[in-house]
Scaffold this motif. Structure first.
Motif, short mmCIF file in Angstrom:
data_model
loop_
_atom_site.label_atom_id
_atom_site.label_comp_id
_atom_site.label_asym_id
_atom_site.label_seq_id
_atom_site.Cartn_x
_atom_site.Cartn_y
_atom_site.Cartn_z
N ASN A 107 6.53 6.30 -7.50
CA ASN A 107 7.46 7.30 -8.32
C ASN A 107 7.54 6.99 -9.65
O ASN A 107 8.69 7.18 -10.56
N GLY A 108 6.90 6.18 -10.22
CA GLY A 108 6.80 5.67 -11.67
C GLY A 108 7.22 4.13 -11.70
O GLY A 108 7.25 3.60 -13.00
N SER A 109 7.36 3.69 -10.66
CA SER A 109 7.81 2.05 -10.68
C SER A 109 6.69 1.14 -11.20
O SER A 109 5.45 1.45 -10.69
N PRO A 110 6.83 0.33 -12.18
CA PRO A 110 5.55 -0.56 -12.37
C PRO A 110 5.00 -1.14 -11.47
O PRO A 110 5.59 -1.67 -10.40
N VAL A 111 3.64 -1.48 -11.41
CA VAL A 111 2.91 -2.21 -10.26
C VAL A 111 3.30 -3.43 -10.27
O VAL A 111 3.57 -3.96 -8.98
N VAL A 112 3.60 -4.11 -11.42
CA VAL A 112 4.03 -5.60 -11.19
C VAL A 112 5.29 -5.71 -10.40
O VAL A 112 5.45 -6.44 -9.67
N ILE A 136 6.39 -3.54 -8.15
CA ILE A 136 6.05 -3.46 -6.67
C ILE A 136 5.43 -4.60 -6.12
O ILE A 136 5.99 -5.19 -4.81
N CYS A 137 4.47 -5.21 -6.97
CA CYS A 137 3.93 -6.47 -6.23
C CYS A 137 5.04 -7.66 -6.12
O CYS A 137 4.99 -8.30 -5.12
N LEU A 138 5.85 -7.89 -6.98
CA LEU A 138 6.89 -8.79 -6.98
C LEU A 138 7.88 -8.59 -5.82
O LEU A 138 8.37 -9.55 -5.10
N GLU A 139 8.00 -7.29 -5.78
CA GLU A 139 9.25 -7.02 -4.69
C GLU A 139 8.50 -7.33 -3.34
O GLU A 139 9.18 -7.96 -2.44
N SER A 140 7.32 -7.06 -3.24
CA SER A 140 6.63 -7.31 -1.91
C SER A 140 6.31 -8.88 -1.65
O SER A 140 6.31 -9.39 -0.45
N LEU A 141 5.97 -9.42 -2.80
CA LEU A 141 5.85 -11.01 -2.67
C LEU A 141 7.32 -11.71 -2.07
O LEU A 141 7.12 -12.65 -1.14
N PHE A 142 8.39 -11.19 -2.77
CA PHE A 142 9.71 -11.62 -2.19
C PHE A 142 10.06 -11.25 -0.90
O PHE A 142 10.53 -11.93 -0.27
N ILE A 151 0.90 -1.25 0.00
CA ILE A 151 -0.13 0.03 0.02
C ILE A 151 0.90 1.33 -0.02
O ILE A 151 0.62 2.00 -0.70
N GLU A 152 1.85 1.35 0.84
CA GLU A 152 2.73 2.49 0.91
C GLU A 152 3.56 2.41 -0.25
O GLU A 152 3.79 3.76 -0.72
N ARG A 153 4.07 1.52 -1.03
CA ARG A 153 4.84 1.66 -2.22
C ARG A 153 3.81 2.22 -3.39
O ARG A 153 4.21 2.97 -4.27
N LEU A 154 2.52 1.69 -3.42
CA LEU A 154 1.75 2.12 -4.47
C LEU A 154 1.23 3.56 -4.33
O LEU A 154 1.07 4.31 -5.19
N SER A 155 1.11 3.92 -3.03
CA SER A 155 0.63 5.32 -2.69
C SER A 155 1.72 6.44 -3.03
O SER A 155 1.69 7.39 -3.35
N ASN A 156 2.91 6.13 -2.82
CA ASN A 156 4.17 7.01 -2.93
C ASN A 156 4.88 6.33 -4.27
O ASN A 156 6.21 6.81 -4.28
#
Length: 289
Positions: free
Chosen positions: A189-194, A196-202, A182-187
């Motif tokens: 800065n242009g990173s692809p959603v996929v 962010i999700c993969l990073e959070s899954l890791f 949630i924090e990464r998506l709300s802040n």
């Protein structure tokens, strides 16, 4: 006395135990969002307010545990502090042995860090650095270990024992880190959603693995201090940079790879003997007779 001298949790059903764990995890994560500053998570003001929040939660969590407990004088009943791993006996062993064991596992990354430590200078940002260090290396390790190990394992232990607890408890710890999505998506800065999700899954995967190890340490030693100290150390070291081996010359890379493997093998051999409950006077989290 404000609470019973000795309590137990074996009267709870498995569903009630899970409910207690969910409640504890929910309260801790919710406390992080109690302050609506609109500032990033690493901003000093946000960090300071969240530190206050989690410390309050750490004070409330034992009361929640007491609510779920049952007073008893039976031989499997212990003071709440003992269930929480807040013991003074065998304290030095409980702090040092798990740390040495974890350092053996991180032998490769430690050697790599020493190799990289050549002439890199650190930029000093006094206030920001100090408050982030306080959060990352002291407050977060203590608050997370206290909530996700010390307060959850007493209610899970009667149903799950060692193996089940090591499997079930880390799930709450891993899921608790999903809020970073949630924090990464709300802040963003242009990173692809996929991405962010993969990073959070890791992050979910490796925090769950660490959570399993931390649960094992807590249940084997019966102390909170070991998991807290190891959590501090792991936060300092970060996730091992396996790809970083390739930046060195061939012989250095080969040496490093050997140290990584030797550390892992030595850790596997030492895990059980170094965490033997007899070394720590642990009679709480042992097989129920």
């Amino acid at each position: 006395m404000l609470w019973p001298e000795r309590v137990l949790f074996s009267h709870l059903s498995f569903q009630e135990s899970l409910g207690c764990c969910l409640l504890l995890g929910f309260i801790l994560i919710s406390s992080l969002y109690a302050w609506r500053t609109g500032l990033p998570r690493n901003h000093p003001r946000t960090v300071k307010r969240r530190i206050v929040s989690v410390m309050v939660v750490c004070g409330v969590s034992p009361l929640i545990l007491l609510f779920f407990s049952s007073s008893s004088d039976g031989h499997r009943a212990y003071p709440l502090s003992t269930w929480l791993g807040l013991r003074s006996d065998h304290l030095l062993q409980a702090a040092v042995y798990p740390l040495i064991l974890t350092m053996v596992l991180f032998a490769g990354p430690m050697v790599m860090m020493m190799m990289e430590c050549s002439a890199s200078e650190t930029e000093e940002e006094p206030q920001a650095f100090q408050i982030l260090a306080l959060r990352n290396y002291i407050v977060a390790p203590f608050a997370e270990e206290f909530t996700f190990r010390a307060c959850m394992l007493p209610v899970l232990w009667p149903h799950c024992q060692l193996l089940g607890s090591v499997i079930v408890c880390p799930f709450f710890f891993g899921v608790a880190h999903i809020h970073h999505v949630i924090e990464r998506l709300s802040n963003n800065n242009g990173s692809p959603v996929v991405h962010i999700c993969l990073e959070s899954l890791f992050q979910f995967c490796y925090t769950s693995v660490f959570g399993a190890y931390s649960c094992y340490l807590f249940l084997r030693t019966g102390h909170l201090i070991g998991p807290v100290v190891c959590h501090m150390f792991c936060n300092f070291m970060g996730f091992p940079d396996f790809a970083g081996i390739m930046q060195f010359s061939i012989w250095k890379a080969a040496t490093l790879a050997c140290v990584f493997v030797v550390g892992l093998v030595a850790f596997a051999f030492l895990l059980q003997p170094v965490t033997d409950p007899l070394l720590f006077g642990n009679t709480v989290y042992t097989d129920v007779s």
